[in-house]
Every structure is written in C-alpha cells, then in structure tokens.
Design a protein around this motif. Structure first.
Motif, short mmCIF file in Angstrom:
data_model
loop_
_atom_site.label_atom_id
_atom_site.label_comp_id
_atom_site.label_asym_id
_atom_site.label_seq_id
_atom_site.Cartn_x
_atom_site.Cartn_y
_atom_site.Cartn_z
N LYS A 146 -1.92 -3.77 -1.17
CA LYS A 146 -0.97 -2.83 -0.56
C LYS A 146 0.34 -2.81 -1.33
O LYS A 146 1.05 -1.81 -1.35
CB LYS A 146 -0.75 -3.19 0.91
N HIS A 150 2.79 0.44 -2.19
CA HIS A 150 3.75 0.59 -1.10
C HIS A 150 4.85 1.59 -1.40
O HIS A 150 5.41 2.18 -0.49
CB HIS A 150 4.36 -0.78 -0.72
N LEU A 153 3.81 5.14 -0.15
CA LEU A 153 3.52 5.36 1.26
C LEU A 153 4.81 5.41 2.07
O LEU A 153 5.81 4.78 1.71
CB LEU A 153 2.62 4.24 1.79
N THR A 155 7.64 4.75 4.92
CA THR A 155 8.08 3.57 5.66
C THR A 155 9.04 4.02 6.76
O THR A 155 9.61 5.11 6.71
CB THR A 155 8.81 2.56 4.75
N PRO A 186 4.45 -0.58 4.02
CA PRO A 186 3.94 0.73 4.41
C PRO A 186 3.70 0.87 5.91
O PRO A 186 3.26 -0.07 6.56
CB PRO A 186 2.60 0.83 3.65
N SER A 188 1.48 2.58 7.16
CA SER A 188 0.04 2.73 7.40
C SER A 188 -0.63 1.40 7.75
O SER A 188 -1.77 1.39 8.19
CB SER A 188 -0.64 3.31 6.16
#
Length: 234
Positions: A146, A150, A153, A155, A186, A188
């Motif tokens: 990840k 990161h 993605l 935040t 992230p 996700s």
C-alpha cells in the motif's frame, strides 16, 4: 277449653305474617356505614393513583438521569494518552467521540498494563511505525504494497501523518496492535482504525522512524513503549 273460631285464626295468622317495620335510627346507621365505606374506597383509590403517577415520574426521571450519567461518564474518560517510549514521550489526543468503542478498548488495555514493554517491531520509514506484543510479520507485505500507491489514493484528515491507530480489533487482547503513521494512509484501507492523533512528540516519532532496520523492517536495536499514562487534560 273454648274453641277458637276459624275466622279468628285467620286474622291472628295475618297479624303474624305482617311486615316488620325498620326504625329510622337503623336506616340512618346503615346509611352512615355505607357512606364511610365509599369514602374509604375513594381515599384508597386517590392514594394509589398518586403513588403510581409519582413512580412513573421517578422512572422517567431516572431514565433521563441514566442518559445524563452515560454522557457524563463519556466525557469523564481520559482524553489524552502519553506514550512513554525509549526515545521520549508522545502525547496522543484520543477521539472519544469519533471512535468511542476503540478508545474504550484502548483505555481498558492501558489500565491492565497491556502496553507496558510493547516493542515497535517494524518501522517503515516515511510511512508507519508498528507496535505490538506479537512479532508476526505476516501483515508487513500488505503495508509495504500500500505504501507504493498511497500517493495515488485519496486521504482524509483521519488518515494523515502522525495519527494513532490499530488494525481490525479481535477478541484476543494480545492481538491489539498499535501504529503511528508518519505519512498519509489511503482511505481505501478499511482494516485500519484511527482513534487518536499526535499533538506532542512528533520529533520523538521521527526519531523512532530513523532507527536502523534490517531488510524486513525490524529495528536492529530495541525500541518501544515503556508505559502509558492516561490524562484528563494536558
């Protein structure tokens, strides 16, 4: 002996069968008794009716007080935790409103001394430091994979740098891991729970982040939490 005539017997029998008259004092006395009984019943009914309403009000009042007590207990909980580490102190503001269940678990474990002597067993520079009593490194690959993406993605404020979190909570208290981010995490990642943020001791976090590690991100020299001090205010 003189014989009584049939007609005289008939008159005498009618006199015996005649209705007996009730005296006025007797009627008044009976009426008084009935009135007293009615008054007694009315008084008893009023007494129990008022008592029932009073209990209902008390019950409602107690119910409201329970909510007030629950709220007061919630805000009486410590709002800060000071992690006394081998590198210095890190002061954490706990998210009592945003993550109440995790904060409760954390506070409970603090009181049981769960975090005393907890090592930071993995340090991934410019990303996260991980602490726990378990030395299992099975989840490190997930962290490192990840980390590579990161920046691509989204935040949120809860996933910024210098946040305190844990992985998915399990029933086994020994599995309760801690991590402190040193870079955004992230959004996700739904397996991470943020329940606090560093408000003092960022330099200590960065010093821990700079320790030498091996190829598996394990510190070459021991570094960890000595104990945790809970505080209501700072």
């Amino acid at each position: 002996m003189a014989r009584i005539k049939p007609q005289a017997l008939l008159i005498q029998s009618k006199k015996k069968k005649g209705s007996t008259r009730i005296s006025v004092p007797t009627i008044l006395f009976c009426s008084l008794i009935v009135l007293l009984i009615l008054l007694s019943l009315i008084t008893t009914y009023k007494h129990w009716s008022q008592r029932s309403r009073g209990q209902t009000r008390t019950g409602l009042s107690n119910f409201e007080n329970v909510d007030e007590i629950a709220d007061s207990k919630k805000y009486d909980l410590p709002g800060y935790a000071v992690l006394n580490t081998s590198k210095g102190n890190i002061t954490i503001e706990l998210f009592k409103d945003g993550s109440p269940e995790i904060v409760d678990k954390f506070l409970d474990l603090c009181q049981k001394g769960h975090f005393k002597g907890m090592p930071f067993h993995h340090v991934i520079k410019n990303y996260v430091i991980l602490g726990g009593h378990s030395q299992d490194s099975g989840g490190i690959e997930d962290w490192t994979s990840k980390r590579k993406f990161h920046r691509q993605l989204p935040t949120s404020p809860k996933h910024e740098a210098f946040m305190l979190g844990t992985t998915k909570i399990k029933e086994d208290s020994k599995a309760f891991q801690l991590f402190i981010t040193t870079a955004p995490i992230p959004d996700s990642n739904d397996k991470l729970y943020m329940f606090g943020r560093v408000i003092k001791g960022v330099d200590v976090v960065q010093e821990i982040e700079e320790v030498d590690t091996d190829t598996h991100y394990r510190p070459k020299s021991p570094v960890g939490i000595i104990n945790v001090i809970l505080q209501q205010v700072i």
